[in-house]
Design a protein around this motif. Structure first.
Motif, PDB file in Angstrom:
ATOM      1  N   GLY A 176       7.064  71.494 -85.528  1.00 37.59           N
ATOM      2  CA  GLY A 176       8.441  71.905 -85.746  1.00 37.59           C
ATOM      3  C   GLY A 176       8.800  73.181 -85.016  1.00 37.59           C
ATOM      4  O   GLY A 176       9.753  73.851 -85.357  1.00 37.59           O
ATOM      5  N   SER A 177       8.032  73.516 -83.971  1.00 36.02           N
ATOM      6  CA  SER A 177       8.332  74.718 -83.195  1.00 36.02           C
ATOM      7  C   SER A 177       8.463  74.380 -81.716  1.00 36.02           C
ATOM      8  O   SER A 177       7.862  73.422 -81.226  1.00 36.02           O
ATOM      9  CB  SER A 177       7.242  75.774 -83.400  1.00 36.02           C
ATOM     10  N   TYR A 178       9.284  75.182 -81.035  1.00 33.56           N
ATOM     11  CA  TYR A 178       9.528  75.019 -79.599  1.00 33.56           C
ATOM     12  C   TYR A 178       9.297  76.353 -78.920  1.00 33.56           C
ATOM     13  O   TYR A 178       9.790  77.383 -79.381  1.00 33.56           O
ATOM     14  CB  TYR A 178      10.970  74.570 -79.345  1.00 33.56           C
ATOM     15  N   PHE A 179       8.575  76.333 -77.789  1.00 32.48           N
ATOM     16  CA  PHE A 179       8.246  77.547 -77.067  1.00 32.48           C
ATOM     17  C   PHE A 179       8.731  77.437 -75.630  1.00 32.48           C
ATOM     18  O   PHE A 179       8.475  76.439 -74.959  1.00 32.48           O
ATOM     19  CB  PHE A 179       6.732  77.802 -77.100  1.00 32.48           C
ATOM     20  N   GLU A 180       9.428  78.497 -75.155  1.00 33.85           N
ATOM     21  CA  GLU A 180       9.967  78.488 -73.802  1.00 33.85           C
ATOM     22  C   GLU A 180       8.838  78.622 -72.791  1.00 33.85           C
ATOM     23  O   GLU A 180       7.898  79.398 -72.977  1.00 33.85           O
ATOM     24  CB  GLU A 180      10.972  79.625 -73.633  1.00 33.85           C
ATOM     25  N   ALA A 181       8.962  77.855 -71.699  1.00 34.14           N
ATOM     26  CA  ALA A 181       7.945  77.856 -70.646  1.00 34.14           C
ATOM     27  C   ALA A 181       8.610  77.519 -69.310  1.00 34.14           C
ATOM     28  O   ALA A 181       9.787  77.179 -69.254  1.00 34.14           O
ATOM     29  CB  ALA A 181       6.850  76.834 -70.965  1.00 34.14           C
ATOM     30  N   ILE A 182       7.803  77.595 -68.268  1.00 34.27           N
ATOM     31  CA  ILE A 182       8.239  77.179 -66.939  1.00 34.27           C
ATOM     32  C   ILE A 182       7.222  76.167 -66.420  1.00 34.27           C
ATOM     33  O   ILE A 182       6.022  76.289 -66.703  1.00 34.27           O
ATOM     34  CB  ILE A 182       8.384  78.404 -66.000  1.00 34.27           C
TER      35      ILE A 182
END
Length: 151
Positions: free
Chosen positions: A26-32
């Motif tokens: 249930g979590s989202y992490f910003e990435a490239i």
């Protein structure tokens, strides 16, 4: 930013990774995107760091189904309803929760997280409308504006 289908992200695209790790569901992490490997991607996180050197951004290989573009900003983010599905920014990522009580005297909303059973309070600046990436389009969880809680 152009919207991509699940398998067409390219090197340099800013994305969010949906964690499948226990304790982080249930979590989202910003990435490239660092590399497109067909059914997987190598990503470098914006805010997560290597365990052994916390000055180095964490890189890992993730399945294509865990990757989505960054969601668009929703301008009505200052309006929430009791029961709205939202994302709260905490521990370097966005966590899916539900507004469980209206803004209190200190200007915070209570948010219930089903995955952990916790209820925590957040200021409006740490909240956003929850959106799902489905079939190449963003679907907002935003309800109608009746009974809105305004900031």
């Amino acid at each position: 930013m152009a919207f991509h289908s699940q398998s067409s992200f390219q090197r340099g695209d800013k994305v969010e990774i949906c964690s499948k790790v226990e304790g982080f569901l249930g979590s989202y992490f910003e990435a490239i995107i660092v590399a497109n490997m067909g059914t997987n991607y190598v990503v470098q996180y914006k805010n997560l760091m290597e365990e052994f050197d916390e000055s180095v951004p964490l890189k890992e290989t993730v399945m294509a189904g865990e990757v989505r573009p960054l969601p668009p900003d929703i301008t009505e983010a200052s309006v929430f309803h009791l029961g709205d599905k939202i994302d709260a920014y905490d521990l370097d990522g966005w966590w899916v929760g539900t507004i469980s009580s209206e803004k209190n005297s200190s200007g915070r909303y209570s948010v219930f997280f089903e995955t952990t059973g916790q209820e925590l309070a957040y200021p409006i600046l740490k909240l956003r409308v929850h959106q799902e990436w489905r079939n190449g389009k963003w679907v907002s969880s935003k309800k109608t504006k009746r009974n809105a809680v305004r900031c």
